[in-house]
Design an enzyme around this catalytic site. Structure first.
Site, PDB file in Angstrom:
ATOM      1  N   ASP A  11      -8.929 -33.722  38.099  1.00 31.03           N
ATOM      2  CA  ASP A  11      -7.824 -33.994  37.161  1.00 31.03           C
ATOM      3  C   ASP A  11      -7.988 -33.071  35.959  1.00 31.03           C
ATOM      4  O   ASP A  11      -9.061 -32.507  35.725  1.00 31.03           O
ATOM      5  CB  ASP A  11      -7.842 -35.451  36.696  1.00 31.03           C
ATOM      6  CG  ASP A  11      -6.702 -35.748  35.719  1.00 31.03           C
ATOM      7  OD1 ASP A  11      -5.544 -35.453  36.055  1.00 31.03           O
ATOM      8  OD2 ASP A  11      -6.961 -36.250  34.615  1.00 31.03           O
ATOM      9  N   TYR A  43      -2.466 -30.530  30.744  1.00 27.06           N
ATOM     10  CA  TYR A  43      -1.774 -29.559  31.578  1.00 27.06           C
ATOM     11  C   TYR A  43      -0.246 -29.701  31.468  1.00 27.06           C
ATOM     12  O   TYR A  43       0.492 -28.798  31.859  1.00 27.06           O
ATOM     13  CB  TYR A  43      -2.128 -29.796  33.054  1.00 27.06           C
ATOM     14  CG  TYR A  43      -3.437 -29.193  33.540  1.00 27.06           C
ATOM     15  CD1 TYR A  43      -4.430 -28.768  32.660  1.00 27.06           C
ATOM     16  CD2 TYR A  43      -3.677 -29.065  34.910  1.00 27.06           C
ATOM     17  CE1 TYR A  43      -5.626 -28.240  33.139  1.00 27.06           C
ATOM     18  CE2 TYR A  43      -4.866 -28.526  35.392  1.00 27.06           C
ATOM     19  CZ  TYR A  43      -5.834 -28.117  34.503  1.00 27.06           C
ATOM     20  OH  TYR A  43      -7.009 -27.583  34.978  1.00 27.06           O
ATOM     21  N   GLY A  44       0.193 -30.882  30.993  1.00 26.54           N
ATOM     22  CA  GLY A  44       1.607 -31.263  31.078  1.00 26.54           C
ATOM     23  C   GLY A  44       2.612 -30.258  30.549  1.00 26.54           C
ATOM     24  O   GLY A  44       3.720 -30.164  31.053  1.00 26.54           O
ATOM     25  N   THR A  76       0.648 -33.559  37.556  1.00 28.00           N
ATOM     26  CA  THR A  76       1.103 -32.254  37.088  1.00 28.00           C
ATOM     27  C   THR A  76       0.586 -31.155  38.026  1.00 28.00           C
ATOM     28  O   THR A  76       1.342 -30.265  38.427  1.00 28.00           O
ATOM     29  CB  THR A  76       0.622 -32.014  35.643  1.00 28.00           C
ATOM     30  OG1 THR A  76       0.918 -33.180  34.872  1.00 28.00           O
ATOM     31  CG2 THR A  76       1.285 -30.810  35.031  1.00 28.00           C
ATOM     32  N   GLU A 159      -6.550 -38.466  25.730  1.00 25.92           N
ATOM     33  CA  GLU A 159      -7.671 -37.511  25.730  1.00 25.92           C
ATOM     34  C   GLU A 159      -8.448 -37.567  24.405  1.00 25.92           C
ATOM     35  O   GLU A 159      -9.627 -37.270  24.355  1.00 25.92           O
ATOM     36  CB  GLU A 159      -7.174 -36.077  25.976  1.00 25.92           C
ATOM     37  CG  GLU A 159      -6.768 -35.807  27.426  1.00 25.92           C
ATOM     38  CD  GLU A 159      -7.959 -35.739  28.398  1.00 25.92           C
ATOM     39  OE1 GLU A 159      -8.957 -35.080  28.087  1.00 25.92           O
ATOM     40  OE2 GLU A 159      -7.870 -36.372  29.470  1.00 25.92           O
TER      41      GLU A 159
HETATM   42  N1  DGL Z   1      -3.354 -36.924  34.711  1.00 24.34           N
HETATM   43  C1  DGL Z   1      -2.444 -35.813  34.680  1.00 24.34           C
HETATM   44  C2  DGL Z   1      -1.210 -36.168  35.520  1.00 24.34           C
HETATM   45  O1  DGL Z   1      -1.313 -37.038  36.374  1.00 24.34           O
HETATM   46  C3  DGL Z   1      -2.212 -35.454  33.254  1.00 24.34           C
HETATM   47  C4  DGL Z   1      -1.587 -34.167  33.047  1.00 24.34           C
HETATM   48  C5  DGL Z   1      -1.889 -33.494  31.749  1.00 24.34           C
HETATM   49  O2  DGL Z   1      -3.012 -33.040  31.564  1.00 24.34           O
HETATM   50  O3  DGL Z   1      -0.952 -33.368  30.952  1.00 24.34           O
HETATM   51  O4  DGL Z   1      -0.147 -35.597  35.384  1.00 24.34           O
END
Ligand code: DGL
Length: 274
Positions: A11, A43-44, A76, A159
């Site tokens: 993740d 990552y979003g 994501t 986070e």
């Molecule tokens: N846990 C990620 C997801 O399921 C988070 C994405 C991120 O880092 O923004 O999309």
């Protein structure tokens, strides 16, 4: 500790632990390596290319540790990188390895929860913009009306360990209200980001009791169980000593603190430099 041939669980940060927890509960005997790319999270809001590049780097590192199978426990990454990895990288470079995501297994069952056939999806901007849930749910449940809402503040709050504090309240209320306003008949809301289950106590405050709030942990764990039964050639490669190892690209102390609270067990992560 023998961690060769572990199942890799990836993740962008802590969120995948919600999926890892369910997988390890349903399938406790396998060896696992969890990798959180906390240093480059969230990552979003990253571009397609960036998410693909970061995800591929992490998957390749897990392969280098001997993982025959990697679960992208991140919507994501599943929305923006999985297809390329499955269609380009695996056939040319890793024909015997497998990478699975979380969107398809969720889309396959989401229709079983709704009675009104109106489903809400809460996700990152990347997941929502990709339209992956609209496409995948339509394949399995063409009669379901799907509404989406992106929640760009939620992953940063989680986070940074701010999600249970009072300040998070505003953003929870706002995004939930935006989603519900799209169709009052909505009776099922999917948390389409593996970080979001950490906000469940706050989200529930803004939902009427007839609305079902669905997290992906158990869905993904059951789907993985079925996958391993259908693919004995992959299952046979996975070590069965029940070992777990945690890596983060971020700060190990912070990771250990959050992960230990979340998993209800002591976690001592190792640092991975990307
Ligand atoms: N846990 C990620 C997801 O399921 C988070 C994405 C991120 O880092 O923004 O999309």
């Amino acid at each position: 500790m023998n961690l060769e041939n572990s199942i890799g669980v990836f993740d962008s940060g802590f969120g995948g632990l919600t999926v890892f927890k369910s997988i390890a509960h349903h399938l406790p005997n396998y060896n696992y390596i969890y990798l959180g790319d906390n240093a480059r999270s969230p990552y979003g809001d990253h571009s397609f290319d960036t998410v693909y590049q970061y995800t591929l780097e992490c998957v390749e590192w897990l392969f280098s540790q001997g993982c025959p199978l990697v679960i992208l426990a991140c919507n994501t990454a599943s929305a923006k990188a999985l297809r390329n990895i499955q269609q380009l990288d695996l056939p040319s470079k890793y024909p015997n390895r497998r990478v699975l995501g979380v969107i398809r297994p969720t889309a396959e069952v989401i229709g079983n929860f709704t009675e009104t056939n109106v489903v809400g999806v809460l996700g990152t901007r990347g997941t929502v913009k990709s339209g992956s849930y609209l496409m995948e749910i339509a394949k399995f449940f063409p009669d379901i009306e799907v509404h989406q809402q992106s929640c760009p503040m939620w992953v940063p709050l989680i986070e940074n360990g701010e999600h249970l504090k009072e300040g998070a309240e505003y953003f929870v209320k706002e995004y939930v209200a935006e989603l519900l306003s799209q169709n009052p008949s909505m009776d099922t809301i999917l948390l389409a980001c593996t970080h979001y289950p950490l906000l469940i106590p706050k989200i529930l405050k803004y939902l009427s009791p007839n609305i079902k709030l669905i997290s992906q942990g158990d869905i993904v764990a059951k789907s993985l169980t079925s996958y391993l039964l259908r693919h004995p050639e992959i299952e046979a490669q996975v070590g069965k000593e029940g070992n777990r190892l945690f890596y983060t690209t971020g700060d190990t102390e912070t990771f250990d603190l959050h992960a230990s609270v979340f998993l209800g067990r002591d976690v001592q992560s190792r640092k991975l430099k990307m």
